[in-house]
Scaffold this motif. Structure first.
Motif, PDB file in Angstrom:
ATOM      1  N   GLU A   1       0.860  -1.178   0.000  1.00  0.00           N
ATOM      2  CA  GLU A   1       0.000   0.000   0.000  1.00  0.00           C
ATOM      3  C   GLU A   1       0.900   1.232   0.000  1.00  0.00           C
ATOM      4  O   GLU A   1       1.771   1.366   0.870  1.00  0.00           O
ATOM      5  CB  GLU A   1      -0.890  -0.012   1.235  1.00  0.00           C
ATOM      6  CG  GLU A   1      -1.984   1.027   1.228  1.00  0.00           C
ATOM      7  CD  GLU A   1      -2.934   0.832   2.399  1.00  0.00           C
ATOM      8  OE1 GLU A   1      -4.035   0.290   2.199  1.00  0.00           O
ATOM      9  OE2 GLU A   1      -2.545   1.215   3.531  1.00  0.00           O
TER      10      GLU A   1
ATOM     11  N   LEU B   1       1.267   5.500  -0.397  1.00  0.00           N
ATOM     12  CA  LEU B   1       0.714   6.847  -0.459  1.00  0.00           C
ATOM     13  C   LEU B   1       1.487   7.597  -1.541  1.00  0.00           C
ATOM     14  O   LEU B   1       2.658   7.956  -1.355  1.00  0.00           O
ATOM     15  CB  LEU B   1       0.854   7.549   0.893  1.00  0.00           C
ATOM     16  CG  LEU B   1       0.219   8.937   1.006  1.00  0.00           C
ATOM     17  CD1 LEU B   1      -1.275   8.889   0.718  1.00  0.00           C
ATOM     18  CD2 LEU B   1       0.472   9.533   2.388  1.00  0.00           C
TER      19      LEU B   1
ATOM     20  N   GLU C   1       1.070  13.697  -5.237  1.00  0.00           N
ATOM     21  CA  GLU C   1       0.377  14.264  -6.396  1.00  0.00           C
ATOM     22  C   GLU C   1       1.344  14.435  -7.563  1.00  0.00           C
ATOM     23  O   GLU C   1       2.492  14.831  -7.392  1.00  0.00           O
ATOM     24  CB  GLU C   1      -0.219  15.621  -6.026  1.00  0.00           C
ATOM     25  CG  GLU C   1      -1.077  16.229  -7.118  1.00  0.00           C
ATOM     26  CD  GLU C   1      -1.737  17.524  -6.682  1.00  0.00           C
ATOM     27  OE1 GLU C   1      -2.363  18.177  -7.535  1.00  0.00           O
ATOM     28  OE2 GLU C   1      -1.608  17.879  -5.484  1.00  0.00           O
TER      29      GLU C   1
ATOM     30  N   THR D   1       2.785   8.534 -10.512  1.00  0.00           N
ATOM     31  CA  THR D   1       2.057   7.276 -10.646  1.00  0.00           C
ATOM     32  C   THR D   1       2.957   6.151 -10.157  1.00  0.00           C
ATOM     33  O   THR D   1       4.164   6.163 -10.415  1.00  0.00           O
ATOM     34  CB  THR D   1       1.663   7.026 -12.119  1.00  0.00           C
ATOM     35  OG1 THR D   1       0.811   8.090 -12.553  1.00  0.00           O
ATOM     36  CG2 THR D   1       0.933   5.707 -12.274  1.00  0.00           C
TER      37      THR D   1
ATOM     38  N   SER E   1      -5.880  -1.061  -6.803  1.00  0.00           N
ATOM     39  CA  SER E   1      -7.015  -0.209  -6.430  1.00  0.00           C
ATOM     40  C   SER E   1      -6.470   1.057  -5.786  1.00  0.00           C
ATOM     41  O   SER E   1      -5.352   1.081  -5.274  1.00  0.00           O
ATOM     42  CB  SER E   1      -7.958  -0.942  -5.474  1.00  0.00           C
ATOM     43  OG  SER E   1      -7.279  -1.341  -4.290  1.00  0.00           O
ATOM     44  N   GLU E   2      -7.249   2.128  -5.806  1.00  0.00           N
ATOM     45  CA  GLU E   2      -6.781   3.373  -5.215  1.00  0.00           C
ATOM     46  C   GLU E   2      -7.949   4.192  -4.707  1.00  0.00           C
ATOM     47  O   GLU E   2      -9.085   4.069  -5.188  1.00  0.00           O
ATOM     48  CB  GLU E   2      -5.951   4.184  -6.199  1.00  0.00           C
ATOM     49  CG  GLU E   2      -6.673   4.658  -7.435  1.00  0.00           C
ATOM     50  CD  GLU E   2      -5.760   5.494  -8.327  1.00  0.00           C
ATOM     51  OE1 GLU E   2      -5.998   6.722  -8.408  1.00  0.00           O
ATOM     52  OE2 GLU E   2      -4.820   4.921  -8.922  1.00  0.00           O
ATOM     53  N   ILE E   3      -7.648   5.024  -3.695  1.00  0.00           N
ATOM     54  CA  ILE E   3      -8.624   5.965  -3.159  1.00  0.00           C
ATOM     55  C   ILE E   3      -7.921   7.306  -2.986  1.00  0.00           C
ATOM     56  O   ILE E   3      -6.714   7.374  -2.754  1.00  0.00           O
ATOM     57  CB  ILE E   3      -9.229   5.496  -1.823  1.00  0.00           C
ATOM     58  CG1 ILE E   3      -8.128   5.269  -0.779  1.00  0.00           C
ATOM     59  CG2 ILE E   3     -10.057   4.244  -2.011  1.00  0.00           C
ATOM     60  CD1 ILE E   3      -8.674   4.958   0.607  1.00  0.00           C
ATOM     61  N   GLU E   4      -8.680   8.383  -3.104  1.00  0.00           N
ATOM     62  CA  GLU E   4      -8.136   9.725  -2.905  1.00  0.00           C
ATOM     63  C   GLU E   4      -8.118  10.052  -1.411  1.00  0.00           C
ATOM     64  O   GLU E   4      -9.088   9.783  -0.699  1.00  0.00           O
ATOM     65  CB  GLU E   4      -8.990  10.748  -3.650  1.00  0.00           C
ATOM     66  CG  GLU E   4      -8.980  10.596  -5.171  1.00  0.00           C
ATOM     67  CD  GLU E   4      -7.652  11.001  -5.781  1.00  0.00           C
ATOM     68  OE1 GLU E   4      -6.915  11.778  -5.127  1.00  0.00           O
ATOM     69  OE2 GLU E   4      -7.358  10.544  -6.893  1.00  0.00           O
TER      70      GLU E   4
ATOM     71  N   GLY F   1      -2.720  12.859  -1.158  1.00  0.00           N
ATOM     72  CA  GLY F   1      -2.390  12.189  -2.420  1.00  0.00           C
ATOM     73  C   GLY F   1      -3.363  11.056  -2.707  1.00  0.00           C
ATOM     74  O   GLY F   1      -4.552  11.159  -2.402  1.00  0.00           O
ATOM     75  N   ARG F   2      -2.849   9.976  -3.258  1.00  0.00           N
ATOM     76  CA  ARG F   2      -3.662   8.806  -3.563  1.00  0.00           C
ATOM     77  C   ARG F   2      -3.082   7.602  -2.841  1.00  0.00           C
ATOM     78  O   ARG F   2      -1.867   7.371  -2.859  1.00  0.00           O
ATOM     79  CB  ARG F   2      -3.691   8.523  -5.073  1.00  0.00           C
ATOM     80  CG  ARG F   2      -4.295   9.631  -5.879  1.00  0.00           C
ATOM     81  CD  ARG F   2      -4.426   9.303  -7.353  1.00  0.00           C
ATOM     82  NE  ARG F   2      -3.440   8.379  -7.862  1.00  0.00           N
ATOM     83  CZ  ARG F   2      -2.202   8.712  -8.238  1.00  0.00           C
ATOM     84  NH1 ARG F   2      -1.790   9.949  -8.094  1.00  0.00           N
ATOM     85  NH2 ARG F   2      -1.391   7.823  -8.735  1.00  0.00           N
ATOM     86  N   LEU F   3      -3.965   6.824  -2.227  1.00  0.00           N
ATOM     87  CA  LEU F   3      -3.549   5.604  -1.548  1.00  0.00           C
ATOM     88  C   LEU F   3      -3.781   4.450  -2.516  1.00  0.00           C
ATOM     89  O   LEU F   3      -4.922   4.109  -2.834  1.00  0.00           O
ATOM     90  CB  LEU F   3      -4.346   5.410  -0.267  1.00  0.00           C
ATOM     91  CG  LEU F   3      -3.821   4.367   0.718  1.00  0.00           C
ATOM     92  CD1 LEU F   3      -2.421   4.731   1.191  1.00  0.00           C
ATOM     93  CD2 LEU F   3      -4.766   4.227   1.898  1.00  0.00           C
ATOM     94  N   VAL F   4      -2.681   3.869  -3.009  1.00  0.00           N
ATOM     95  CA  VAL F   4      -2.740   2.843  -4.051  1.00  0.00           C
ATOM     96  C   VAL F   4      -2.364   1.499  -3.437  1.00  0.00           C
ATOM     97  O   VAL F   4      -1.334   1.388  -2.761  1.00  0.00           O
ATOM     98  CB  VAL F   4      -1.800   3.177  -5.222  1.00  0.00           C
ATOM     99  CG1 VAL F   4      -1.916   2.121  -6.318  1.00  0.00           C
ATOM    100  CG2 VAL F   4      -2.130   4.562  -5.780  1.00  0.00           C
TER     101      VAL F   4
END
Length: 324
Positions: A146, A148, A151, A154, A163-166, A170-173
């Motif tokens: 996982e 973080l 911005e 990628t 999968s990812e969430i905002e 930033g984005r948690l991938v």
């Protein structure tokens, strides 16, 4: 492309090699260490901050702590444990069943003090190729990751599912890859991602903006090679395959992706030659593993069924063999 130039004895040898897999991919989770890794960055300071939660079966006696990692906290089954390493190992207490190991650590990796393929973390991204996380001392383990992701960047790692969430920073991938592997890698860059499909396989390119026009050609040839090797060897072992661009001069093949240096990537003949070699490693080396004491038969077999095979199709096989 045709498979007619591949002699029968070679397929017999391939079947024998399948039987020589050091550990079945169907091994039960309790038989192997499991690592859940969470990562964040301070790119301006070339710093990585991470937590590893491991579940370790009987027989595993230590965690390997790579050079440069600074442990800040260790617990075992929820209890504090000394973060005392010896020769790059954190010895574990004797245990008859699974134990839970929790480690918190940081790593500085600016790439300045090592060779050109060392781990690097900087404002333009990171390239973590080995020795960037503590892991149970075992030939194969299971991993989930996982990250973080800051911005503008990628992330790429071994994964059959992403999968990812905002979040605010930033984005948690999340990268999920069920098969056991010797190690995992993590890449962050300012990539433009292009996508396509071959049957049920998701195809991607992760190229820098100035090279995004190369994506179509790489996707087309990826489909051609997957078709060739599925006809030759059977189904592609994973759900994804990606070609990623590296600022360093690399030519690596990992499960579910290959990492090519930016100068190599731009050479016009690479999609027609080296790309197929790296895709073939998805079968030999990245799903059927090379035993550490058995010699690297994988590279020889891959070269024969890729580099030599492409020359053989053109009627130039004998010239290639004379050069070897």
């Amino acid at each position: 492309m045709s498979t007619r130039t591949i002699p029968l004895f070679l397929f017999c040898a391939i079947l024998l090699l399948f039987q020589a897999l050091p550990l079945p991919l169907s091994a039960q989770p309790g038989e192997l260490p499991v690592h859940r890794i969470a990562v964040s960055f301070d790119l301006a300071k070339s710093m990585l901050y991470s937590i590893v939660d491991g579940e370790v079966p009987k027989g595993v006696t230590a965690f390997l702590i790579p050079k440069g990692i600074r442990l800040s906290k260790v617990t075992i089954d929820g209890n504090p444990y000394p973060a005392d390493t010896r020769d790059g190992r954190l010895p574990l207490p004797s245990h008859q069943g699974n134990i839970k190991v929790h480690l918190e650590y940081e790593l500085s990796a600016n790439g300045r003090d090592n060779d050109s393929i060392s781990n690097t973390i900087g404002v333009n991204g990171c390239f973590l190729m080995g020795g960037w996380y503590p892991a149970a001392e075992a030939e194969l383990s299971r991993f989930s990751l996982e990250v973080l992701v800051p911005e503008g960047l990628t992330a790429l790692a071994e994964a059959d599912r992403i999968s990812e969430i905002e979040v605010d920073t930033g984005r948690l991938v999340s990268f999920e890859f069920p098969p056991p592997v010797p190690e995992i890698h993590l890449i962050l860059g300012p990539y433009v991602v292009s996508q396509d499909r071959y049957k049920n396989v998701r195809l991607e390119t992760y190229f820098f903006p100035e090279d995004k026009t190369l994506a179509h050609r790489y996707l087309v040839f990826s489909k051609k090679y997957l078709r060739l090797y599925e006809e030759m060897l059977g189904p592609y072992p994973f759900n994804r395959f990606a070609v990623a661009e590296n600022i360093k001069p690399t030519g690596y093949g990992m499960p579910t992706f290959t990492l090519l240096g930016r100068q190599v990537l731009k050479l016009p003949f690479i999609p027609e030659t080296s790309l197929g070699h790296e895709i073939l490693h998805s079968w030999f080396g990245n799903s059927i593993y090379v035993g550490p004491r058995q010699g690297n038969w994988s590279e020889g077999l891959t070269t024969y069924l890729a580099d030599h095979h492409y020359k053989q199709i053109k009627g130039e096989g004998w010239q290639y063999r004379r050069k070897c």
